[in-house]
Design an enzyme around this catalytic site. Structure first.
Site, PDB file in Angstrom:
ATOM      1  N   TYR A  46       0.733  -1.066   0.038  1.00  0.00           N
ATOM      2  CA  TYR A  46       0.054  -0.025   0.100  1.00  0.00           C
ATOM      3  C   TYR A  46       0.709   1.185  -0.011  1.00  0.00           C
ATOM      4  CZ  TYR A  46      -3.834  -3.401   0.814  1.00  0.00           C
ATOM      5  OH  TYR A  46      -4.828  -4.132   0.702  1.00  0.00           O
TER       6      TYR A  46
ATOM      7  N   CYS B 259     -10.523 -18.691   5.019  1.00  0.00           N
ATOM      8  CA  CYS B 259     -10.872 -17.377   5.360  1.00  0.00           C
ATOM      9  C   CYS B 259     -10.407 -16.300   4.454  1.00  0.00           C
ATOM     10  CB  CYS B 259     -10.205 -17.037   6.480  1.00  0.00           C
ATOM     11  SG  CYS B 259      -8.369 -17.379   6.890  1.00  0.00           S
TER      12      CYS B 259
ATOM     13  N   CYS C 292     -14.819 -19.594   7.985  1.00  0.00           N
ATOM     14  CA  CYS C 292     -13.888 -20.384   8.625  1.00  0.00           C
ATOM     15  C   CYS C 292     -14.130 -22.164   8.730  1.00  0.00           C
ATOM     16  CB  CYS C 292     -13.689 -19.917  10.141  1.00  0.00           C
ATOM     17  SG  CYS C 292     -12.397 -20.974  10.995  1.00  0.00           S
TER      18      CYS C 292
END
Length: 705
Positions: A183, A357, A369
């Site tokens: 990022y 997940c 999950c």
């Protein structure tokens, strides 16, 4: 929460730890992780985070929360703090977390070149106009970012400060600057992406400048009673020699230490940060996070798919970490800290590292999950990982099938107070998990059945009958009011689309399926594994056959091996492993003919055909429900009333074949729906609505800030 029963070895895990102006009640830190619940699902989000606080996690963080419309991560689910209309949605979560005495943290982020603003259509921003190469490759796009000018740099700092103010209003105790995972702030750290010639490029002191300014702006915005945290990726920097210190990672930590209250350390990319257990062991991040405390006096949190309390204590005592960070283990068992504190370590529902997940997040939906089917369903369906509603009747329940669905169904029904009997034809219960967990690298998957069998064996109202194959007549004789068929599914020598293989191929005696291999078949080489399933099975079977000494070729019509597992951060590892064991990978091909000596491979995009040596063909394609027992009982439905049977239903793979996570979910859902509403029923969440004209004005204001 008492610590009277806590093993003395583990008591240090419950020490309070200061994070700047706030104090965490213990060392269990649920690091920021995606949940798939955005501002459009505020109640779902609050519910899943609140349960973790109830379970004893001292700090509960959000997933990535965008600070501005120029950081639009669609189609992946992400939260926002773009304007004041977003505050109320987050306040639901902080209020719920605070009720249980935990701190609430928010991971503010700007994605830079790691996002492409598909929804807002604003230009993506990067230090020098280069897009991040590895983020979200499953969502490739022709869009490209632009390099930031001086005004953009000032805007970024202002956007961070504005979002931080909103975060404080929403009730967060810890507010992040996110400089990791490709990022925007992380891109400034790497010279390959930061080619700037101004004060923000070149030396390490210059490359950390924008991060320092964002940290300082955050602190100025929130004041002295909120902690400021830095989440940073150091994997690449740790490989680069520093100018003044051992590595550039050491330098970055030292330079930024005065400006943050906590370091949250992670890897550079999702596959290395959140690798599957098949390839990445517990505590694998220590090699990267272990040096950080030598460069700072601030507390450090890191992850490593921690499931062992002994490993956690070791990390603290050896000075690796101050906080035991967790994402996946906190999903698998939100009550992990509480169970350790109460001396119930044997009741921990350990993460198996299957990565269902993150795979669901990559698909743009709520995280699921395998071990914890209640995750994401706390508000929607009213499910809880440890609590269930009481039985709605005194009906006795017979479950036929002791695989993951049958065991989960029995566990939930037993907890509800029903008298339950589980019968399985095999001498050992576990169903499909017995075979799959014995495949290379998948031993952790056995925790699915070990946890459930361990709990069931101490429940006085549940009886287990392995080695008990039942037919319809016997079931009618037993007198159970409820019958649940968890008889699983079997692999068929067939594909699941109109592109079928010729019948003479499928009838050949040297054509096998995973079910045949599970039953003991050993294909003679050379072997072709045709993977039309695209999940784990095809790749891991090719690896197993190669390990047995047989030459094997992996063939798939997809563009890569185990193609769907790109969502689970696994595909890169599958390719590496098959290469290591000498298995050729042939993509965009399918088997069109097989005669016991050769297989003919047809190119999916052209008319080209290739013949390769092949004595055995393993087809990993279609799975069909084992419906024989259900059909036999349906045929005798007129006898149910006389036998005392009220309902007969299917669950797990017998209802709809899928991954183990689907089977476990259906097992829980079937048990929850006993004497109650159908498990198809759930509450719909939604955003807090504002009038359209205000929404539009808020968006314009957010873009201008």
């Amino acid at each position: 929460m008492t610590i009277d029963h806590c093993d003395a070895r583990f008591k240090t895990l419950f020490d309070p730890v200061a994070i700047g102006p706030v104090t965490a009640p213990n060392r269990f830190y649920q690091v920021p992780h995606a949940s798939g619940a955005t501002n459009a699902n505020p109640r779902v989000r609050a519910g899943l985070r609140a349960v973790k606080a109830e379970g004893g996690w001292g700090v509960i963080c959000t997933g990535a929360c965008s600070i501005h419309p120029s950081c639009d991560d669609a189609p992946l689910p992400f939260a926002t703090l773009w304007d004041d209309d977003d505050i109320r949605a987050h306040a639901l979560m902080t209020d719920a977390v605070h009720e249980h005495g935990a701190l609430a943290g928010v991971e503010l982020f700007h994605g830079g070149g790691g996002v492409l603003n598909r929804q807002t259509r604003l230009p993506a921003l990067t230090p020098s106009g280069k897009g991040w190469s590895s983020n979200h490759s499953v969502f490739m796009s022709p869009g490209r970012p632009r390099g930031m000018d001086a005004a953009d740099l000032k805007d970024l700092v202002r956007w961070q400060a504005a979002a931080a103010k909103r975060a404080k209003q929403a009730g967060f105790d810890i507010i992040y600057v996110y400089a990791g995972m490709g990022y925007l702030p992380h891109e400034f750290l790497l010279p390959e992406y930061n080619e700037r010639k101004d004060a923000y490029g070149g030396s390490m002191e210059n490359r950390v400048r924008i991060i320092r300014e964002m940290l300082e702006a955050t602190r100025d915005a929130v004041g002295d009673n909120v902690a400021v945290a830095l989440r940073i990726s150091l994997e690449e920097l740790l490989t680069r020699p520093g100018t003044t210190m051992e590595t550039e990672a050491h330098e970055a930590v030292s330079l930024l230490s005065p400006h943050t209250d906590l370091f949250d350390v992670k890897m550079d990319s999702s596959p290395t940060d959140c690798g599957p257990s098949r390839f990445v062991p517990e505590a694998s991040h220590e090699r990267m996070a272990g040096f950080v405390k030598s460069c700072t006096d601030k507390p450090v949190v890191g992850v490593g798919r921690f499931t062992s309390p002994d490993t956690m204590v070791s990390q603290v005592r050896r000075g690796v970490l101050d906080f035991i960070g967790a994402a996946r283990p906190s999903i698998a068992d939100p009550f992990l800290p509480r169970k350790i504190r109460e001396g119930r370590e044997d009741e921990i529902r350990e993460c198996i590292g299957c990565n269902m997940c993150i795979a669901n997040w990559h698909e743009g939906v709520l995280v699921r999950c395998t071990q914890n089917p209640s995750f994401g369903e706390e508000w929607r369906r009213g499910w809880h990982p440890e609590k269930v509603k009481p039985a709605g009747s005194k009906d006795r329940v017979l479950i036929v099938g002791g695989g993951p669905a049958g065991l989960e169904c029995a566990l939930t029904l037993g907890r509800r107070g029903y008298d339950v009997a589980v019968a399985d034809a095999r001498a050992e219960m576990g169903g499909r998990v017995l075979f799959e967990s014995a495949l290379p690298g998948l031993s952790a998957w056995r925790r699915v059945i070990d946890y459930r069998l361990g709990r069931l064996k101490v429940m006085p109202n549940v009886e287990l009958y392995p080695g008990s194959e039942l037919d319809a007549a016997q079931i009618l004789e037993f007198g159970f009011e409820r019958v649940v068929l968890a008889t699983g599914a079997a692999w068929a020598p067939a594909l699941f689309t109109k592109m079928e293989i010729a019948g003479e191929v499928l009838d050949h005696p040297n054509v096998f399926t995973p079910s045949d291999l599970a039953a003991g078949a050993r294909p003679e080489g050379p072997v072709v594994v045709l993977d039309y399933d695209f999940h784990v099975m095809g790749g891991v079977l090719a690896e197993q056959i190669a390990a047995a000494g047989q030459p094997v070729t992996y063939v798939t019509p997809a563009g890569g091996a185990s193609a769907w597992t790109i969502n689970a951060n696994e595909q890169i590892y599958v390719h590496q492993r098959l290469h290591e064991v000498g298995v050729p990978i042939r993509t965009l091909e399918c088997v069109s003919a097989f005669d016991g000596a050769e297989a003919t491979l047809g190119d999916m995009l052209t008319d080209r055909e290739t013949r390769i040596p092949c004595r055995s063909l393993v087809i990993v394609g279609l799975r069909r429900q084992n419906s024989g027992l259900y059909d036999a009982l349906e045929d005798r439905q007129t006898d149910w009333a006389d036998a005392g049977i009220r309902t007969v239903e299917r669950t797990g793979d017998a209802l709809s074949p899928g991954a183990i996570a689907h089977a476990v979910f259906y097992g829980r859902a079937t048990a929850e729906a006993m004497d109650g509403p159908s498990f198809l029923t759930f509450r719909r969440d939604g955003p807090f609505h504002t009038p359209p004209e205000r929404n539009g004005n808020a968006m314009i204001a957010a873009m201008a800030v």
